[in-house]
Design an enzyme around this catalytic site. Structure first.
Site, short mmCIF file in Angstrom:
data_model
loop_
_atom_site.label_atom_id
_atom_site.label_comp_id
_atom_site.label_asym_id
_atom_site.label_seq_id
_atom_site.Cartn_x
_atom_site.Cartn_y
_atom_site.Cartn_z
N GLY A 18 0.82 -1.21 0.00
CA GLY A 18 0.00 0.00 0.00
C GLY A 18 0.85 1.26 0.00
O GLY A 18 0.71 2.12 -0.87
N ALA A 19 1.74 1.36 0.97
CA ALA A 19 2.56 2.57 1.08
C ALA A 19 3.69 2.32 2.07
O ALA A 19 3.70 1.30 2.76
CB ALA A 19 1.72 3.75 1.54
N MET A 20 4.62 3.30 2.15
CA MET A 20 5.80 3.11 2.98
C MET A 20 6.19 4.42 3.67
O MET A 20 6.24 5.47 3.04
CB MET A 20 6.94 2.58 2.11
CG MET A 20 8.23 2.36 2.85
SD MET A 20 8.03 1.09 4.14
CE MET A 20 9.22 1.68 5.33
N ASN A 52 8.90 5.88 4.82
CA ASN A 52 10.27 6.43 4.82
C ASN A 52 10.31 7.82 5.44
O ASN A 52 9.46 8.66 5.15
CB ASN A 52 10.79 6.53 3.39
CG ASN A 52 10.39 5.35 2.56
OD1 ASN A 52 10.77 4.23 2.85
ND2 ASN A 52 9.55 5.57 1.54
N GLU A 89 0.69 6.03 7.43
CA GLU A 89 2.11 6.28 7.13
C GLU A 89 2.59 7.51 7.89
O GLU A 89 3.71 7.52 8.41
CB GLU A 89 2.34 6.44 5.64
CG GLU A 89 1.83 5.30 4.76
CD GLU A 89 2.30 3.91 5.20
OE1 GLU A 89 3.36 3.81 5.85
OE2 GLU A 89 1.58 2.93 4.92
N GLU A 102 3.65 -1.85 13.57
CA GLU A 102 2.49 -2.01 12.69
C GLU A 102 1.18 -2.14 13.48
O GLU A 102 0.18 -1.51 13.14
CB GLU A 102 2.68 -3.18 11.73
CG GLU A 102 3.81 -2.98 10.72
CD GLU A 102 3.68 -1.71 9.89
OE1 GLU A 102 2.60 -1.10 9.87
OE2 GLU A 102 4.69 -1.30 9.26
N1 ARG Z 1 5.68 -0.41 6.61
C1 ARG Z 1 4.74 -0.41 5.52
C2 ARG Z 1 3.40 -0.07 6.14
O1 ARG Z 1 3.11 1.01 6.42
C3 ARG Z 1 4.66 -1.69 4.77
C4 ARG Z 1 5.94 -2.18 4.17
C5 ARG Z 1 5.76 -3.51 3.62
N2 ARG Z 1 6.94 -4.05 3.02
C6 ARG Z 1 7.09 -5.33 2.72
N3 ARG Z 1 8.16 -5.75 2.20
N4 ARG Z 1 6.15 -6.20 2.92
O2 ARG Z 1 2.66 -0.86 6.59
ZN ZN Z 2 2.56 0.35 8.63
#
Ligand code: ARG
Ligand code: ZN
Length: 879
Positions: free
Chosen positions: A258-260, A262, A295, A317
């Site tokens: 979905g999103a990241m 960073n 995010e 998460e």
């Molecule tokens: N941290 C990201 C989120 O907001 C998801 C990243 C998922 N990456 C992966 N390789 N599965 O949930």
């Molecule tokens: Zn997340």
């Protein structure tokens, strides 16, 4: 190959600062990585760096280039020996983003370069300690062709440039906050941007930017609004202020997830950021708001406080999902949000917890961490955080959260650290509660009532089924919120009752709710001096992620559905009535059809109120097949599918007039607005539309469906019409294909809309495997684009139960072939697509055999990825 939590060791060296230089050229990018490393007290003197799919160009230590025999290198690492306490290490690698189809590390998505580093993508960029407990300050210089890549972004603040020399543009970004490599990001492209500002609680002005390719920029405004609402909410509800001068979001068309989050530079799948009335449904608008918030919230729960190792993934998460759910509840309807979340949890997470891939919220081992971005880590993890809040109460929970952020700011923490602060602020011993992190499987509560001599007694027993590697389970601490209603449906006050219970309990909600903290295998609670047997509103708000076995008369469920004050219990009672129509073969559907008709009647007279209308639409919705498949005590696929078709048709036909009235009353009363009332009206109208269509055939049906289709002004309604069209057996095939064609012609330039177009066809029981194969040869189909690949294969595997479970095995074959093909390009995508096959244990013997045969076939493919191998082999082992 298996990585274990028990083997965790702190790193021998810490990388303190990292200066990266990316020299981007078409076909190859040169990455120079200058790190200052420092040994931990009494640690060993060698340093192992992670690296995959890299071409090593040079290594030097403190300015001296090493010869080939001065370091050790293999497929996954580079090791340096005999080091001193601190060094400057320089590593130059060459990578090929253009050939990166796995979409991990640096890759190309249409006209731009972008990154995805979580969990272990950074090791595809350079050799590095790619682990979350190594936190360094990053400085990033990007050099690229000035004409082709005017937009060059990375984390933090721009400290140099842009400067242009010989047609090459160069910029330098610096992120002052130490972070693990998984939070690194880079974007290079020719992008457009919208800009706004946010003034923080301490009056700092933050620049907000959303970037996309030019053709998408008009669809970014909604996300900008959502971002500002998120920033404000996090200050008010959690005391969290944003910390950099700039916050950027970039919309990318090729993205695995979905999103990241960073640091300072979130990268989003276009599907989670773009929204306009013609390209996003109401559900998509809600998703955009929720993912933008999610995010953004990671900036504290994830970035400022990160994870020590990937076993702690739910620390960030689970907590962040909880936070975004609270945000959505405050922005929209709290009851409806809870119902949606429980529906999802039951249909998907319960299935995972009951299957071969069940794992605890804090897993003990993994082969490929990408496989652990699961609904257990995310959604069950959020439930665990929610239970802390329920047990502690709002104030103490907030104190716990404040303490957590204060104590662990700038560090890499564990779920135990989180549990520790919650116990500390509560002053209670919450050791038993931690079993929610350790034990997999969904606990079952069995409830018995008895009533005599004015005493009403509830006996509650808990158990938890065995899961792979965990045979015996210890009792959980389970917060159970309940209420009592008299036979008129009036709530009883616990202040008026004498309560006897060995467990801790307290009244909530002005005396109308009782919170029990169950800790024993069996607990009883009794209420004295009652005139009549009350009706129990059990597990209000879904206060714990458990199954409930509670035999009760339909009358009680009806009373609760009509009168309870808790939106979740109302819906849950109605859903139990729906479920009863699918249990066993001899069920008379008459009474359910009447109840649905009654709710539809009430909905006709509902006030113009978003919450009430949305709740009514929810009660009128038949549980979807995945929910039924998971929740029914025994599963007969063919029976469930045929019953749901018949029931749907009967409800439509028998209340024909009501549906038409409800439809007409709730169709557009002005231009599209993505607000609560608009969404609720559309939800009701489209529910009524689809029931009413069941009562029609021939020309009347065709005119009704095409009439609506051509007159609506937004994607939500257009989708509702198209969705009926692709699956209504009585609609002439020519009408259906004309609608599909017109739709395609009108929206072919909008990728997300065309994803929906593919997906509706993939989900339809009317599409044969041949039709679907033809669809995969459509010029607009592209298996390398995850959204597009999912639009056929995941939509099929998750929702086309009729075709997936065909007894000739053709559905399983179709999906398995796709998974095998995709695994060669993008292992993460393939591994996720395999989920429906891993649920084989739920089905009859014949289907089990067919599904396992396809898993076997995949497990024997010669170059199967680690990702897919773990999923396939674990799901086969368990049988
Ligand atoms: N941290 C990201 C989120 O907001 C998801 C990243 C998922 N990456 C992966 N390789 N599965 O949930
Ligand atoms: Zn997340």
């Amino acid at each position: 190959q298996e990585i274990k939590l028990a083997d965790y060791q702190a790193p021998d060296y810490y990388t303190q600062a990292t200066h990266l230089t990316f020299d981007i050229n078409d076909g190859a990018t040169l990455v120079t990585n200058l790190m200052s490393v420092e040994r931990r007290n009494d640690a060993a003197n060698s340093l192992q760096l992670d690296g995959e799919h890299l071409e090593l160009v040079a290594v030097s230590i403190d300015g001296r280039e090493l010869a080939g025999n001065e370091y050790q290198i293999d497929e996954e690492s580079l090791t340096l020996h005999n080091l001193d306490a601190s060094h400057e290490i320089k590593i130059v690698t060459r990578i090929k983003p253009e050939e990166n189809t796995a979409l991990e590390g640096l890759y190309r998505s249409s006209s731009m370069y972008c990154t995805q580093c979580e969990a272990q993508g950074f090791r595809r960029i350079t050799y590095y300690q790619d682990r979350p407990d190594v936190l360094a300050k990053f400085t990033t210089t990007i050099v690229a062709d000035a004409a082709a890549y005017p937009t060059l972004l990375s984390n933090g603040n721009l400290i140099e440039g842009p400067s242009i020399v010989d047609g090459r543009r160069s910029v330098t970004w610096e992120d002052p906050f130490p972070k693990p490599a998984y939070l690194f990001a880079l974007v290079a492209g020719d992008l457009e941007m919208i800009e706004d500002t946010f003034t923080t609680m301490n009056d700092r002005v933050v620049t907000l930017r959303i970037y996309s390719e030019p053709h998408n920029i008009a669809q970014c405004d909604y996300a900008m609004g959502a971002l500002k609402r998120s920033m404000k909410w996090d200050e008010e509800q959690f005391g969290r202020e944003y910390d950099l001068d700039i916050f950027m979001i970039v919309a990318v068309e090729d993205f695995n997830m979905g999103a990241m989050e960073n640091k300072g530079l979130n990268i989003f799948n276009t599907s989670c950021v773009l929204a306009s009335k013609d390209t996003a449904t109401d559900a998509a608008y809600e998703r955009v708001e929720a993912v933008v918030a999610h995010e953004y919230f990671h900036n504290w729960s994830g970035n400022r406080v990160t994870c020590r190792d990937w076993f702690q993934l739910s620390l960030k998460e689970g907590f962040t999902v909880f936070r975004d759910a609270e945000f959505s509840s405050d922005m929209n309807s709290r009851a409806v949000k809870r119902i949606d979340d429980v529906t999802f949890l039951r249909a998907v997470q319960f299935a995972e917890d009951a299957g071969p891939l069940a794992h605890p919220v804090r897993p003990a081992s993994y082969i490929e961490i990408s496989n652990f971005y699961t609904t257990t880590i995310y959604e069950k993890g959020a439930e665990v955080v929610r239970m802390y809040k329920t047990l502690l109460g709002d104030e103490k929970f907030r104190a716990g959260s404040d303490l957590y952020f204060e104590r662990f700011d700038g560090s890499a923490a564990t779920t135990d650290d989180f549990a520790g602060v919650m116990a500390e602020v509560s002053g209670r011993d919450l050791t038993q509660f931690k079993r929610w992190y350790e034990q997999a499987g969904t606990p079952v509560l069995t409830v018995h009532e008895s009533f005599s001599a004015g005493e009403f007694k509830l006996t509650i027993t808990q158990s938890c089924p065995a899961t792979p590697g965990q045979k015996e389970k210890l009792p959980f601490q389970i917060p159970i919120e309940l209420g009592l209603l008299n036979e008129e449906g009036t709530p009883l006050s616990f202040f008026d009752l004498v309560i006897d219970c060995e467990e801790q309990f307290e009244s909530r909600d002005g005396g109308f709710s009782l919170l029990l903290s169950m800790t024993q295998p069996t607990s009883t609670v009794s209420f004295s001096f009652l005139d009549d047997k009350p009706v129990v509103s059990f597990l209000r708000g879904f206060s714990a992620p458990v199954r409930v076995h509670y035999e009760r008369p339909a009358e009680d469920l009806k009373l609760l559905a009509n009168h309870d004050t808790d939106g979740f219990v109302k819906w849950d009672s109605m859903t139990s009535l729906w479920l009863q129509s699918f249990e066993g073969k001899e069920v008379d559907h008459g009474s359910l059809i009447d109840i649905v008709g009654g709710i539809a009647e009430q909905a006709l007279h509902a006030p113009e109120d978003a919450e009430q209308k949305m709740l009514a639409a929810t009660l009128l919705t038949m549980p979807e097949a995945n929910y039924l498949f998971e929740q029914l005590s025994t599963l007969d696929v063919d029976h469930v599918l045929s019953t749901s078709d018949q029931l749907y048709a009967s409800i439509g036909t028998q209340h024909k007039a009501t549906w038409l009235e409800l439809f007409e009353k709730n169709t557009a009363s002005g231009p599209y607005q993505p607000d609560g009332l608009g969404m609720a009206r559309r939800a009701l109208a489209n529910r009524a539309f689809s029931y009413y269509a069941q009562s029609l055939e021939g020309d009347e049906l065709a005119e009704f469906v095409t009439g609506y289709f051509s007159q609506v002004d937004n994607l939500t309604d257009r989708r509702a019409a198209l969705s009926v069209a692709v699956r209504h057996e009585k609609l002439a095939a020519s009408v259906r294909s004309k609608m599909l064609e017109d739709f395609y012609t009108a929206w072919q330039a909008e990728a997300l809309v065309i994803d929906m177009w593919f997906s509706l066809q993939a989900q339809s029981p009317l599409s044969t495997i041949n039709d679907l194969q033809a669809l995969t040869r459509h010029p607009a189909f592209d298996v390398k684009n995850p959204n597009r690949a999912r639009s056929i294969y995941s939509a099929f595997g998750m929702y086309n139960h009729h075709r997936l479970h065909a007894l000739d095995g053709s559905g399983y074959q179709f999906i398995a072939d796709a998974i095998g093909e995709i695994d060669q390009l993008n292992p993460q995508l393939a591994s996720r697509m395999a989920t429906p096959l891993t649920r084989w244990h739920r089905y009859d013997h014949e289907r089990q055999g067919l599904m396992k045969a396809r898993l076997e076939q995949l497990s024997h493919s010669p170059d199967i990825s680690k990702d897919l191998f773990e999923i396939v082999s674990k799901s086969l082992q368990a049988g």
